[in-house]
Design a protein around this motif. Structure first.
Motif, PDB file in Angstrom:
ATOM      1  N   HIS A 141      -5.653  14.873   1.063  1.00  0.00           N
ATOM      2  CA  HIS A 141      -6.889  14.785   0.303  1.00  0.00           C
ATOM      3  C   HIS A 141      -6.762  15.595  -0.987  1.00  0.00           C
ATOM      4  CE1 HIS A 141     -11.119  14.087  -0.288  1.00  0.00           C
ATOM      5  NE2 HIS A 141     -11.294  15.393  -0.489  1.00  0.00           N
ATOM      6  N   ASP A 142      -7.065  14.972  -2.113  1.00  0.00           N
ATOM      7  CA  ASP A 142      -6.990  15.602  -3.444  1.00  0.00           C
ATOM      8  C   ASP A 142      -5.597  16.131  -3.790  1.00  0.00           C
ATOM      9  OD1 ASP A 142      -9.647  15.039  -4.006  1.00  0.00           O
ATOM     10  OD2 ASP A 142     -10.337  16.934  -3.147  1.00  0.00           O
ATOM     11  N   ALA A 143      -4.544  15.513  -3.283  1.00  0.00           N
ATOM     12  CA  ALA A 143      -3.182  15.951  -3.582  1.00  0.00           C
ATOM     13  C   ALA A 143      -2.759  15.478  -4.962  1.00  0.00           C
ATOM     14  CB  ALA A 143      -2.208  15.411  -2.536  1.00  0.00           C
ATOM     15  N   ALA A 144      -1.850  16.211  -5.569  1.00  0.00           N
ATOM     16  CA  ALA A 144      -1.308  15.830  -6.866  1.00  0.00           C
ATOM     17  C   ALA A 144      -0.309  14.709  -6.670  1.00  0.00           C
ATOM     18  CB  ALA A 144      -0.639  17.033  -7.530  1.00  0.00           C
ATOM     19  N   ARG A 145      -0.115  13.940  -7.689  1.00  0.00           N
ATOM     20  CA  ARG A 145       0.863  12.829  -7.609  1.00  0.00           C
ATOM     21  C   ARG A 145       2.264  13.346  -7.583  1.00  0.00           C
ATOM     22  NH1 ARG A 145      -1.259   7.640 -10.817  1.00  0.00           N
ATOM     23  NH2 ARG A 145      -3.242   7.589  -9.840  1.00  0.00           N
ATOM     24  N   TRP A 151       0.841  -1.195   0.000  1.00  0.00           N
ATOM     25  CA  TRP A 151       0.000   0.000   0.000  1.00  0.00           C
ATOM     26  C   TRP A 151       0.874   1.242   0.000  1.00  0.00           C
ATOM     27  CZ3 TRP A 151      -4.937  -0.605  -1.010  1.00  0.00           C
ATOM     28  CH2 TRP A 151      -5.530  -1.838  -0.753  1.00  0.00           C
ATOM     29  N   ASP A 152       0.455   2.262  -0.728  1.00  0.00           N
ATOM     30  CA  ASP A 152       1.141   3.541  -0.739  1.00  0.00           C
ATOM     31  C   ASP A 152       0.788   4.273   0.556  1.00  0.00           C
ATOM     32  OD1 ASP A 152       2.150   6.059  -1.112  1.00  0.00           O
ATOM     33  OD2 ASP A 152       0.947   6.526  -2.877  1.00  0.00           O
ATOM     34  N   VAL A 153       1.741   4.375   1.440  1.00  0.00           N
ATOM     35  CA  VAL A 153       1.496   5.025   2.728  1.00  0.00           C
ATOM     36  C   VAL A 153       2.382   6.245   2.941  1.00  0.00           C
ATOM     37  CG1 VAL A 153       0.668   2.922   3.853  1.00  0.00           C
ATOM     38  CG2 VAL A 153       3.109   3.485   3.913  1.00  0.00           C
ATOM     39  N   SER A 154       3.035   6.723   1.863  1.00  0.00           N
ATOM     40  CA  SER A 154       3.956   7.832   2.063  1.00  0.00           C
ATOM     41  C   SER A 154       3.917   8.931   1.011  1.00  0.00           C
ATOM     42  CB  SER A 154       5.391   7.296   2.170  1.00  0.00           C
ATOM     43  OG  SER A 154       5.741   6.632   0.972  1.00  0.00           O
ATOM     44  N   SER A 155       3.251   8.745  -0.119  1.00  0.00           N
ATOM     45  CA  SER A 155       3.253   9.795  -1.142  1.00  0.00           C
ATOM     46  C   SER A 155       2.277  10.911  -0.775  1.00  0.00           C
ATOM     47  CB  SER A 155       2.874   9.209  -2.509  1.00  0.00           C
ATOM     48  OG  SER A 155       1.493   8.921  -2.539  1.00  0.00           O
ATOM     49  N   ASN A 156       2.499  12.092  -1.357  1.00  0.00           N
ATOM     50  CA  ASN A 156       1.584  13.217  -1.140  1.00  0.00           C
ATOM     51  C   ASN A 156       0.162  12.877  -1.572  1.00  0.00           C
ATOM     52  OD1 ASN A 156       3.359  14.970   0.041  1.00  0.00           O
ATOM     53  ND2 ASN A 156       3.922  15.981  -1.877  1.00  0.00           N
TER      54      ASN A 156
END
Length: 110
Positions: free
Chosen positions: A106-110, A96-101
């Protein structure tokens, strides 16, 4: 659609011919920008206002292994609750991705 709404929507799908078995939900249940897979277990007899348990898998696992490797489906049949088994879209390692913005905001860009 609120998450509780799509869970009830998915539970309605699962109560057909696939009741009391692990069922992959492929219907459009609302926004899913990360493409998370979604499996659900709905027992034959639900409690009134059934609780919902979400059981995510571990790194390198998947929803099906999590389903067969736990007692939650048996307990759900006994007590009438719904179990959701999300499946990581990360094809490289199923973690699971637990560290990216994008995950942490919420609604963050990749």
């Amino acid at each position: 659609m609120r998450w509780s709404s799509w869970v009830l929507f998915a539970a309605g799908i699962a109560t057909g011919a696939n009741a009391a078995s692990l069922t992959q939900v492929t219907e459009n249940f609302g926004p899913n920008p990360r493409n998370v897979g979604f499996y659900i277990y709905v027992p034959d007899k639900l409690a009134v206002n059934p609780p919902i348990l979400v059981n995510p898998h571990w790194c390198h696992g998947n929803a099906q292994v999590c389903y067969t490797g736990s007692q939650f489906a048996t307990l759900a049949s006994q007590y009438g609750f719904i179990v959701i088994y999300p499946d990581s879209p990360n094809t490289a390692d199923k973690c699971w991705d637990v560290s990216s913005n994008a995950t942490l905001k919420h609604d963050a860009a990749r």
